[in-house]
Design a protein around this motif. Sequence first.
Motif, PDB file in Angstrom:
ATOM      1  N   SER A   1      48.417  25.453  29.897  1.00  0.00           N
ATOM      2  CA  SER A   1      48.270  24.063  29.447  1.00  0.00           C
ATOM      3  C   SER A   1      47.010  23.898  28.611  1.00  0.00           C
ATOM      4  O   SER A   1      47.011  23.189  27.591  1.00  0.00           O
ATOM      5  CB  SER A   1      48.216  23.119  30.651  1.00  0.00           C
ATOM      6  OG  SER A   1      49.437  23.119  31.357  1.00  0.00           O
ATOM      7  N   ALA A   2      45.927  24.556  29.034  1.00  0.00           N
ATOM      8  CA  ALA A   2      44.659  24.442  28.300  1.00  0.00           C
ATOM      9  C   ALA A   2      44.777  25.029  26.898  1.00  0.00           C
ATOM     10  O   ALA A   2      44.253  24.455  25.927  1.00  0.00           O
ATOM     11  CB  ALA A   2      43.545  25.139  29.075  1.00  0.00           C
TER      12      ALA A   2
ATOM     13  N   ALA B   1      36.192  15.553  20.645  1.00  0.00           N
ATOM     14  CA  ALA B   1      35.231  15.229  19.588  1.00  0.00           C
ATOM     15  C   ALA B   1      34.212  16.351  19.416  1.00  0.00           C
ATOM     16  O   ALA B   1      33.866  16.727  18.294  1.00  0.00           O
ATOM     17  CB  ALA B   1      34.529  13.914  19.913  1.00  0.00           C
ATOM     18  N   THR B   2      33.733  16.887  20.528  1.00  0.00           N
ATOM     19  CA  THR B   2      32.774  17.994  20.469  1.00  0.00           C
ATOM     20  C   THR B   2      33.403  19.226  19.833  1.00  0.00           C
ATOM     21  O   THR B   2      32.796  19.897  18.990  1.00  0.00           O
ATOM     22  CB  THR B   2      32.274  18.350  21.881  1.00  0.00           C
ATOM     23  OG1 THR B   2      31.716  17.184  22.494  1.00  0.00           O
ATOM     24  CG2 THR B   2      31.225  19.442  21.831  1.00  0.00           C
ATOM     25  N   ALA B   3      34.640  19.519  20.237  1.00  0.00           N
ATOM     26  CA  ALA B   3      35.345  20.673  19.685  1.00  0.00           C
ATOM     27  C   ALA B   3      35.618  20.502  18.194  1.00  0.00           C
ATOM     28  O   ALA B   3      35.427  21.435  17.400  1.00  0.00           O
ATOM     29  CB  ALA B   3      36.657  20.883  20.435  1.00  0.00           C
ATOM     30  N   GLY B   4      36.079  19.308  17.784  1.00  0.00           N
ATOM     31  CA  GLY B   4      36.357  19.060  16.374  1.00  0.00           C
ATOM     32  C   GLY B   4      35.110  19.127  15.525  1.00  0.00           C
ATOM     33  O   GLY B   4      35.124  19.679  14.412  1.00  0.00           O
TER      34      GLY B   4
ATOM     35  N   GLY C   1      35.012  27.629  17.317  1.00  0.00           N
ATOM     36  CA  GLY C   1      34.337  27.132  18.512  1.00  0.00           C
ATOM     37  C   GLY C   1      35.104  26.062  19.252  1.00  0.00           C
ATOM     38  O   GLY C   1      34.739  25.716  20.380  1.00  0.00           O
ATOM     39  N   ALA C   2      36.171  25.520  18.645  1.00  0.00           N
ATOM     40  CA  ALA C   2      36.912  24.449  19.304  1.00  0.00           C
ATOM     41  C   ALA C   2      37.559  24.943  20.590  1.00  0.00           C
ATOM     42  O   ALA C   2      37.486  24.284  21.632  1.00  0.00           O
ATOM     43  CB  ALA C   2      37.974  23.890  18.353  1.00  0.00           C
ATOM     44  N   ALA C   3      38.218  26.090  20.517  1.00  0.00           N
ATOM     45  CA  ALA C   3      38.866  26.633  21.722  1.00  0.00           C
ATOM     46  C   ALA C   3      37.834  26.989  22.782  1.00  0.00           C
ATOM     47  O   ALA C   3      38.088  26.832  23.980  1.00  0.00           O
ATOM     48  CB  ALA C   3      39.691  27.866  21.365  1.00  0.00           C
ATOM     49  N   GLN C   4      36.668  27.468  22.344  1.00  0.00           N
ATOM     50  CA  GLN C   4      35.610  27.827  23.288  1.00  0.00           C
ATOM     51  C   GLN C   4      35.061  26.602  24.003  1.00  0.00           C
ATOM     52  O   GLN C   4      34.464  26.718  25.073  1.00  0.00           O
ATOM     53  CB  GLN C   4      34.476  28.574  22.559  1.00  0.00           C
ATOM     54  CG  GLN C   4      34.765  30.027  22.261  1.00  0.00           C
ATOM     55  CD  GLN C   4      35.840  30.222  21.208  1.00  0.00           C
ATOM     56  OE1 GLN C   4      36.118  29.325  20.411  1.00  0.00           O
ATOM     57  NE2 GLN C   4      36.450  31.389  21.188  1.00  0.00           N
ATOM     58  N   VAL C   5      35.260  25.421  23.406  1.00  0.00           N
ATOM     59  CA  VAL C   5      34.857  24.170  24.060  1.00  0.00           C
ATOM     60  C   VAL C   5      36.011  23.627  24.915  1.00  0.00           C
ATOM     61  O   VAL C   5      35.815  23.247  26.075  1.00  0.00           O
ATOM     62  CB  VAL C   5      34.435  23.117  23.012  1.00  0.00           C
ATOM     63  CG1 VAL C   5      34.190  21.762  23.679  1.00  0.00           C
ATOM     64  CG2 VAL C   5      33.169  23.572  22.295  1.00  0.00           C
ATOM     65  N   ILE C   6      37.213  23.608  24.339  1.00  0.00           N
ATOM     66  CA  ILE C   6      38.343  22.937  24.995  1.00  0.00           C
ATOM     67  C   ILE C   6      38.861  23.704  26.212  1.00  0.00           C
ATOM     68  O   ILE C   6      39.032  23.118  27.295  1.00  0.00           O
ATOM     69  CB  ILE C   6      39.488  22.715  23.984  1.00  0.00           C
ATOM     70  CG1 ILE C   6      39.044  21.741  22.894  1.00  0.00           C
ATOM     71  CG2 ILE C   6      40.727  22.170  24.693  1.00  0.00           C
ATOM     72  CD1 ILE C   6      40.032  21.610  21.757  1.00  0.00           C
ATOM     73  N   ILE C   7      39.126  24.982  26.046  1.00  0.00           N
ATOM     74  CA  ILE C   7      39.775  25.732  27.125  1.00  0.00           C
ATOM     75  C   ILE C   7      38.939  25.762  28.404  1.00  0.00           C
ATOM     76  O   ILE C   7      39.444  25.417  29.480  1.00  0.00           O
ATOM     77  CB  ILE C   7      40.145  27.158  26.655  1.00  0.00           C
ATOM     78  CG1 ILE C   7      41.234  27.068  25.580  1.00  0.00           C
ATOM     79  CG2 ILE C   7      40.627  28.015  27.824  1.00  0.00           C
ATOM     80  CD1 ILE C   7      41.633  28.401  24.982  1.00  0.00           C
ATOM     81  N   PRO C   8      37.647  26.136  28.359  1.00  0.00           N
ATOM     82  CA  PRO C   8      36.862  26.099  29.599  1.00  0.00           C
ATOM     83  C   PRO C   8      36.738  24.693  30.181  1.00  0.00           C
ATOM     84  O   PRO C   8      36.729  24.524  31.403  1.00  0.00           O
ATOM     85  CB  PRO C   8      35.493  26.642  29.177  1.00  0.00           C
ATOM     86  CG  PRO C   8      35.751  27.420  27.945  1.00  0.00           C
ATOM     87  CD  PRO C   8      36.858  26.705  27.249  1.00  0.00           C
ATOM     88  N   SER C   9      36.661  23.690  29.305  1.00  0.00           N
ATOM     89  CA  SER C   9      36.510  22.308  29.783  1.00  0.00           C
ATOM     90  C   SER C   9      37.775  21.808  30.467  1.00  0.00           C
ATOM     91  O   SER C   9      37.714  21.020  31.416  1.00  0.00           O
ATOM     92  CB  SER C   9      36.166  21.371  28.615  1.00  0.00           C
ATOM     93  OG  SER C   9      34.961  21.750  27.998  1.00  0.00           O
ATOM     94  N   MET C  10      38.936  22.262  29.978  1.00  0.00           N
ATOM     95  CA  MET C  10      40.207  21.809  30.535  1.00  0.00           C
ATOM     96  C   MET C  10      40.632  22.557  31.797  1.00  0.00           C
ATOM     97  O   MET C  10      41.398  22.033  32.599  1.00  0.00           O
ATOM     98  CB  MET C  10      41.307  21.915  29.475  1.00  0.00           C
ATOM     99  CG  MET C  10      41.177  20.936  28.324  1.00  0.00           C
ATOM    100  SD  MET C  10      41.434  19.195  28.812  1.00  0.00           S
ATOM    101  CE  MET C  10      39.746  18.595  28.817  1.00  0.00           C
ATOM    102  N   ILE C  11      40.150  23.793  31.976  1.00  0.00           N
ATOM    103  CA  ILE C  11      40.512  24.541  33.181  1.00  0.00           C
ATOM    104  C   ILE C  11      39.449  24.421  34.268  1.00  0.00           C
ATOM    105  O   ILE C  11      39.630  24.927  35.374  1.00  0.00           O
ATOM    106  CB  ILE C  11      40.757  26.043  32.870  1.00  0.00           C
ATOM    107  CG1 ILE C  11      39.469  26.717  32.398  1.00  0.00           C
ATOM    108  CG2 ILE C  11      41.866  26.212  31.858  1.00  0.00           C
ATOM    109  CD1 ILE C  11      39.613  28.215  32.199  1.00  0.00           C
ATOM    110  N   TYR C  12      38.349  23.726  33.936  1.00  0.00           N
ATOM    111  CA  TYR C  12      37.263  23.587  34.917  1.00  0.00           C
ATOM    112  C   TYR C  12      37.777  22.801  36.133  1.00  0.00           C
ATOM    113  O   TYR C  12      38.347  21.715  35.986  1.00  0.00           O
ATOM    114  CB  TYR C  12      36.081  22.855  34.294  1.00  0.00           C
ATOM    115  CG  TYR C  12      34.868  22.801  35.194  1.00  0.00           C
ATOM    116  CD1 TYR C  12      34.055  23.914  35.346  1.00  0.00           C
ATOM    117  CD2 TYR C  12      34.546  21.637  35.895  1.00  0.00           C
ATOM    118  CE1 TYR C  12      32.939  23.865  36.174  1.00  0.00           C
ATOM    119  CE2 TYR C  12      33.443  21.585  36.730  1.00  0.00           C
ATOM    120  CZ  TYR C  12      32.644  22.707  36.859  1.00  0.00           C
ATOM    121  OH  TYR C  12      31.551  22.675  37.683  1.00  0.00           O
ATOM    122  N   PRO C  13      37.585  23.337  37.335  1.00  0.00           N
ATOM    123  CA  PRO C  13      38.121  22.664  38.536  1.00  0.00           C
ATOM    124  C   PRO C  13      37.339  21.389  38.879  1.00  0.00           C
ATOM    125  O   PRO C  13      36.289  21.432  39.507  1.00  0.00           O
ATOM    126  CB  PRO C  13      37.952  23.731  39.632  1.00  0.00           C
ATOM    127  CG  PRO C  13      36.841  24.607  39.145  1.00  0.00           C
ATOM    128  CD  PRO C  13      36.932  24.613  37.652  1.00  0.00           C
TER     129      PRO C  13
END
Length: 317
Positions: A53-54, A19-22, A31-43
Motif C-alpha cells: 500500500s505504501a 507536501a514534503t515529498a513533492g 527523495g519522494a519515495a524515501q519520505v512517503i514509504i517510511p512515513s506510511m509504514i511507520y507503526p
Amino acid sequence: MSSSKLPFLRHAYAMAVGATAGLTAGLVGWGAAQVIIPSMIYPSPLASYSQLSATGISLSALSLSSISSGYRFWTDNKVNIPIALGIGIPAVFSARVGSHFAKKLSGNALELFFNGFSLVLIPTHFWIQQRRAASSSVKDVHREIAEVCKSGNILFSLTEDCKESASIKATTNNITSLERIASLTMNNKLIWQHASFGLFSGVLSALMGVGGLPITMSYLTVSCPELHQHEIQGTAMVALIPSILMSAGSRMSAIPPSATACVAVGAFGGGLAGAKIALILSEEQLRYAFMGSLVLFGGISMRGAIRNIQRIYSKMH
C-alpha cells in the motif's frame, strides 16, 4: 488521542507527508519515495500501512508531483522531449510487467528489494555526481584558458581566417556530409540505448515504488554530458511520468483512497514549489543540492536498509 479527531489528523499527516515529498522531488529530482514509504509504514495511529500500500501511495503521489514539477521545467525550456520519449515509452510497457511481479511478492520481499537496491544505488549516484562536478570544474578551467588564448591571438586569427577561407569553403560540403552520417549513426545508437534503459527503469520503478527518478538522472548524467543539471532533472521527470502512472494504476486495489488523495494533493503543491526553487538555483547549486540530498536521505535509507535486511533475515531463519 480523541477518536473524533483521528480522521482529520490522519489526513493532515498524509498531506504534510505528500507536501514534503513533492517539495523534495521538485527541488532535487528524487527523495519522494524515501519520505512517503517510511512515513506510511511507520507503526502509528496516523499511518501503519503495508509495504504494498505504501509503494502504491508513493507512486500515486509521484505521478502528480512529477507532472507539476515536469510542467514547470518544460515551461522553462529545461526538458529534452526526444530523450524523454525515448526513455518514457518503453518504460510504460516494462512497468506493467514489473507491477505484475510486484503483486506476487510478499511485503517482506518488496521491502528487501527496496532496501537492497538502495544500498547499491545511492553510493553509485553520489559517485556519478562527484565525477560530473569534477569534470565541470576542469571544463571551466579549459574554457578560461581558451578565452585568454583567443583574446591574445585575435589579430593573428583574423588574418589567418581570411587566408584560409577559400580552402575551408572547398571542404565544407564533404565535412557536413560526414558529420550528418555520423550523427545519424549515433542517433540510432542512442535511441536503442535510451529504449533499453527505459525498459529497465520501468521494471525497477514498479518493484521499488520509487519512480526511478534518481537512477534516470544518473543515467542521463553519464550518457548525455551535453545536458545541464536542470535539463537532466526536467527530462528525467517528464520521461518517467507515463511509467509511474502505469505502476500506480496497477495497484489501485491496494491503495487506500483517502490517504492516497491527501498525499497526492500535498505532493502536487510541493512539486510546484520545489521546481520553482530549483529553477532559481544555478547549475552548480542544483547539483550540490542533489548531492546533499544523497547524503541526507541516502544515509537514512542505507541505515534503514541495513536494519530492515537484518530484521527480515532473522525472520527467515
